[in-house]
Structures are given as C-alpha cells and as structure tokens.
Enzyme design. Structure first.
Site, PDB file in Angstrom:
ATOM      1  N   HIS A 138       0.837  -1.207   0.000  1.00  0.00           N
ATOM      2  CA  HIS A 138       0.000   0.000   0.000  1.00  0.00           C
ATOM      3  C   HIS A 138       0.866   1.250   0.000  1.00  0.00           C
ATOM      4  O   HIS A 138       1.715   1.438   0.877  1.00  0.00           O
ATOM      5  CB  HIS A 138      -0.930  -0.020   1.220  1.00  0.00           C
ATOM      6  CG  HIS A 138      -1.959  -1.108   1.106  1.00  0.00           C
ATOM      7  ND1 HIS A 138      -2.338  -1.899   2.151  1.00  0.00           N
ATOM      8  CD2 HIS A 138      -2.661  -1.528   0.009  1.00  0.00           C
ATOM      9  CE1 HIS A 138      -3.255  -2.772   1.719  1.00  0.00           C
ATOM     10  NE2 HIS A 138      -3.459  -2.559   0.426  1.00  0.00           N
ATOM     11  N   GLU A 141       1.858   3.633   3.016  1.00  0.00           N
ATOM     12  CA  GLU A 141       2.394   3.029   4.242  1.00  0.00           C
ATOM     13  C   GLU A 141       3.917   3.070   4.221  1.00  0.00           C
ATOM     14  O   GLU A 141       4.606   2.051   4.102  1.00  0.00           O
ATOM     15  CB  GLU A 141       1.827   1.607   4.378  1.00  0.00           C
ATOM     16  CG  GLU A 141       0.302   1.652   4.491  1.00  0.00           C
ATOM     17  CD  GLU A 141      -0.396   0.307   4.360  1.00  0.00           C
ATOM     18  OE1 GLU A 141       0.289  -0.734   4.376  1.00  0.00           O
ATOM     19  OE2 GLU A 141      -1.632   0.307   4.238  1.00  0.00           O
ATOM     20  N   HIS A 265       2.807  -3.863   6.696  1.00  0.00           N
ATOM     21  CA  HIS A 265       1.854  -2.799   6.405  1.00  0.00           C
ATOM     22  C   HIS A 265       1.889  -1.820   7.578  1.00  0.00           C
ATOM     23  O   HIS A 265       2.547  -2.046   8.581  1.00  0.00           O
ATOM     24  CB  HIS A 265       0.435  -3.370   6.295  1.00  0.00           C
ATOM     25  CG  HIS A 265       0.194  -4.165   5.045  1.00  0.00           C
ATOM     26  ND1 HIS A 265      -0.563  -3.692   4.008  1.00  0.00           N
ATOM     27  CD2 HIS A 265       0.617  -5.396   4.667  1.00  0.00           C
ATOM     28  CE1 HIS A 265      -0.603  -4.594   3.042  1.00  0.00           C
ATOM     29  NE2 HIS A 265       0.112  -5.654   3.412  1.00  0.00           N
ATOM     30  N   GLU A 341       0.988  -5.058  10.994  1.00  0.00           N
ATOM     31  CA  GLU A 341       0.595  -3.651  10.904  1.00  0.00           C
ATOM     32  C   GLU A 341       1.464  -2.905  11.909  1.00  0.00           C
ATOM     33  O   GLU A 341       1.361  -3.126  13.125  1.00  0.00           O
ATOM     34  CB  GLU A 341      -0.882  -3.466  11.264  1.00  0.00           C
ATOM     35  CG  GLU A 341      -1.850  -4.191  10.343  1.00  0.00           C
ATOM     36  CD  GLU A 341      -2.112  -3.463   9.032  1.00  0.00           C
ATOM     37  OE1 GLU A 341      -1.498  -2.408   8.789  1.00  0.00           O
ATOM     38  OE2 GLU A 341      -2.921  -3.971   8.248  1.00  0.00           O
TER      39      GLU A 341
HETATM   40  O1  0X9 Z   1      -6.554  -4.119   4.442  1.00  0.00           O
HETATM   41  C1  0X9 Z   1      -5.413  -4.574   4.300  1.00  0.00           C
HETATM   42  O2  0X9 Z   1      -4.971  -4.947   3.242  1.00  0.00           O
HETATM   43  C2  0X9 Z   1      -4.496  -4.629   5.532  1.00  0.00           C
HETATM   44  N1  0X9 Z   1      -4.667  -3.462   6.344  1.00  0.00           N
HETATM   45  S1  0X9 Z   1      -4.158  -2.002   5.794  1.00  0.00           S
HETATM   46  O3  0X9 Z   1      -4.588  -0.981   6.722  1.00  0.00           O
HETATM   47  N2  0X9 Z   1      -2.573  -1.984   5.802  1.00  0.00           N
HETATM   48  O4  0X9 Z   1      -4.630  -1.809   4.477  1.00  0.00           O
HETATM   49  C3  0X9 Z   1      -4.873  -5.841   6.363  1.00  0.00           C
HETATM   50  C4  0X9 Z   1      -4.811  -7.130   5.639  1.00  0.00           C
HETATM   51  C5  0X9 Z   1      -5.108  -8.256   6.542  1.00  0.00           C
HETATM   52  N3  0X9 Z   1      -6.138  -9.096   6.042  1.00  0.00           N
HETATM   53  C6  0X9 Z   1      -7.429  -9.000   6.452  1.00  0.00           C
HETATM   54  N4  0X9 Z   1      -7.842  -8.109   7.275  1.00  0.00           N
HETATM   55  N5  0X9 Z   1      -8.243  -9.908   5.987  1.00  0.00           N
HETATM   56 ZN    ZN Z   2      -1.575  -1.931   4.022  1.00  0.00          ZN
END
Ligand code: 0X9
Ligand code: ZN
Length: 381
Positions: A138, A141, A265, A341
């Site tokens: 992303h 980040e 992330h 994260e």
């Molecule tokens: O949404 C995402 O891709 C990740 N969080 S972020 O804030 N960095 O965008 C988390 C991915 C983890 N997977 C799930 N939550 N299913």
């Molecule tokens: Zn992310």
C-alpha cells in the site's frame, strides 16, 4: 474534498459491522468495537448520517497530512530511487551475502527490487529454503518500506554471526521492501494518502488494491473492505493476479521454495495470521498452532523493546478481505504467513503519516520479532 471521520453508532440497532458491509466505498483506516475511522468524501459522510450514524470530522485530509508530515519528513523516508540506490549499495558492499534482483516491473514500468540474502551459489542453491519479507503493498504506508529495508541491512551485516550464519547455510532470505513503487511515488508527488497501485481502469478511475489481487479465494467478498468497484480504495481488480506487482510476488514464490512470509503494512499495531477471507480458523491444527504461537511470541518480543502492544489475532477479526497476500502464500503455498501492521496505534499519532523520528524505534521493536519468525523457518534442521 476528503475528510477523516470517526463513525459511531447512535442506536443499538446500528452495528459497526453494517458500516463495513455497506457498499459505500469508504476507505477504512481503523476498526474498533464502538467506532470506525475512515477517509470519506462529503457525500459518503452525508449517506452515513442519513443511515443514522454519528459522523465526527477529525480532520480534513490535507490538514492531516500537513500536521504530521513535511518535506523534511519525506526526505527521511525512501523513494523508489533511493531504495534502489541503498539496496544496490548493500549488494555491492557485501557481494558474498547479498544480491540485488529485479523481480518484476510495475504498471508504469518501475523495477520491483528484492535483495537476496544468502551464501549459497549456483547448483548449491537447489533445494534452498527461502523466507520472504515484503513491504509496501500500500502506497501510503511508508514505514512498511523502512522496516523491511532495515531488516535486509541487518541480515547482510549480521550474516557472519549466529544465528543468521546457520540459517544461511541451508536457507536464504529475500526482502522486497517496496512492492508498489508507482503508488509510493504518487504519494510523494500527488496524494500522500493514496493506497492502490496506478493501474488505469477502463471506467477512467485509477488503481487496484494489490493486497486484494492474490489468487486465493479472490473476489469472493463484495464488501467495503474488499470492493468490486474500480473507484474504491480496496478494488480487487478484474481478475486474480491482474496486476504486475502482484504477479512479481507470485512468480518469485513459484520459483523459490518459499517456506515463510512476513508482509509489512501500517498502521494499527497488529500481528495477523490467516484466514482473512473467512472467520473460520485454518483447518490444519499444526499450522494453526504454529502461526498463532509465532504471532504470540512476536507480540511478546515487540512489547519487551519499547512497551508497545502489537495484538496478535486472525486477519478476519480486523475485517474480512479476500485476495490478500498471506491467505495466498499460506492457502496456496503452505508457507506460514503473517501480516504486520506497524506503528502507530491510531490516527491521533499520525496514522500513515508517521514522523520520521518513529522509524528507528519501530525498527528496534520489530527486529527480534522478525528474526524469531525467520529462525522458526530457517533454523529448523
Ligand atoms: O486491508 C489490508 O490490506 C491490511 N490493512 S491495511 O490498513 N494496511 O490496508 C490488512 C490485511 C489483513 N487481512 C485482512 N484483514 N483480511
Ligand atoms: Zn496496508
């Protein structure tokens, strides 16, 4: 105009889950039991109000970015070019342990770089076990470039010392700190809060979410956090592996024997293990135990350094998404896989726009945790 909003339920019948399920196109930043933080346009905020939710404006997006970041801050983080320069320098200064590899190219043609840290050469490499570290799927980040970069640098300089020396006898570590260089560049030049890659979509919008584009259970969810609408921040793309950045990772995993994956992330301070696409736990008890045990040990190791809590839990507990990296590397390739994260805990401390003074402590608290996971994979006979 986009604004950062805090969404609350004003009546018991209104659940936070409904905010996530509604096809509002929200860019969700934080999920809590009693509120959600998101980046929203004014029409989106009005729709939420009409649905009966409380919507408090925390900051305008521009004001938020100026409050926490400036040019000096931008200079302290890597760009695609300065990352390439620094990875190249590492490989040139330590040719016996480090090799710079281009693993693919982005939509706009930028190279995606990985540093291969290993001592085995040529035919000796047959059967080598690989641990893969990824950063910055992303764009916004930025800290998720720095921690893997510093990990690569540490592995290179510590390659002659235990425990790294033993790991490299049988294994290697590949580190690709910036999977999404186009998006990252765009956050430096146009929009600090951009998330996706820079794919031009047929409807005139731009970007696919690289962390929704992997081919395990791809496209099986249609919710705010895993969207089929091209304009949305979490657009899954037209098909699995439609994006060259994601194919670069897929092809690397196919070529090397990847036996463990750590993907960085930011933010929220979490350690996430599969599944992301379903609340069900992974069916294989041994794998489940291994990933939860590693996650919990990493939580402990991180806490020991500066007292920060990174909570270990199943990905879907944060919110459900289909097509993320860890679901594919585990689900399709059997490699134990974790998503980290990084700092901070919330938007009040800068969220994605973390002051550069936080890079060093973030690295310090993550070092032993990352080494623990790598050791669990490469340290076993
Ligand atoms: O949404 C995402 O891709 C990740 N969080 S972020 O804030 N960095 O965008 C988390 C991915 C983890 N997977 C799930 N939550 N299913
Ligand atoms: Zn992310």
């Amino acid at each position: 105009m986009t604004i950062i909003v805090r969404i609350t339920a004003t009546a018991p019948r209104l659940s936070m889950q409904r905010v996530l399920d509604a096809t509002l196109g929200l860019d969700v930043w934080e999920v809590h039991d009693d509120h959600v933080v998101a980046l929203a346009t004014e029409p989106q905020a009005e729709r939420l109000l009409a649905m009966g939710y409380g919507v408090e404006e925390l900051a305008g997006a521009e004001a938020f970015v100026t409050q926490f970041g400036d040019e000096a801050a931008a200079a302290a983080y890597h760009s695609a070019q300065s990352l390439e320069d620094d990875l190249r320098r590492l490989s040139e200064e330590h040719p016996e342990v480090a090799e710079l590899r281009e693993i693919g190219r982005s939509v706009e043609g930028r190279p995606i770089w990985a540093l291969r840290v290993g001592i085995r050469r040529g035919e000796q490499r047959d059967g080598t076990t690989t641990f893969l570290v990824l950063g910055c799927h992303h764009a916004r980040e930025w800290l998720a470039v720095e921690v893997p970069y510093l990990l690569a640098s540490h592995l290179v300089t510590a390659a002659g010392e235990e425990p790294v020396a033993s790991w490299l006898e049988q294994g290697e570590v590949w580190v690709a700190p910036m999977v999404n260089p186009d998006g990252h560049e765009y956050t430096r030049t146009h929009d600090r809060l951009w998330r996706k890659n820079r794919r031009p979509n047929p409807d005139g919008t731009v970007g696919v979410d690289p962390n929704r584009n992997y081919g395990y259970m791809w496209g099986t969810l249609d919710v705010a956090t895993s969207s089929h609408v091209p304009a949305d921040a979490t657009y899954v793309g037209p098909r699995a592996f439609s994006e060259p950045e994601v194919r670069a990772v897929r092809d690397l995993v196919a070529r090397e024997q990847v036996a463990g994956v750590l993907t960085y992330h930011s933010y929220s301070q979490l350690i996430l293990y599969p599944w992301g696409y379903t609340p069900d736990p992974v069916p294989d008890g041994t794998d489940r135990q291994q990933m939860t045990a590693i996650g919990q040990e990493m939580q402990r190791l991180i806490h020991d350094v500066h007292g920060r809590t990174y909570t270990a839990k199943q990905s879907s507990d944060l919110y459900p998404t289909a097509g993320d990296t860890a679901d594919w590397t585990y689900g399709e390739n059997d490699a134990p896989s974790l998503t980290i994260e990084l700092r901070p805990a919330g938007q009040a401390d800068g969220g994605f726009v973390l002051p550069p003074s936080q890079i060093q402590p973030a690295w310090e608290e993550n070092r032993e945790a990352a080494l623990h996971f790598i050791g669990q994979i490469l340290g076993k006979p």
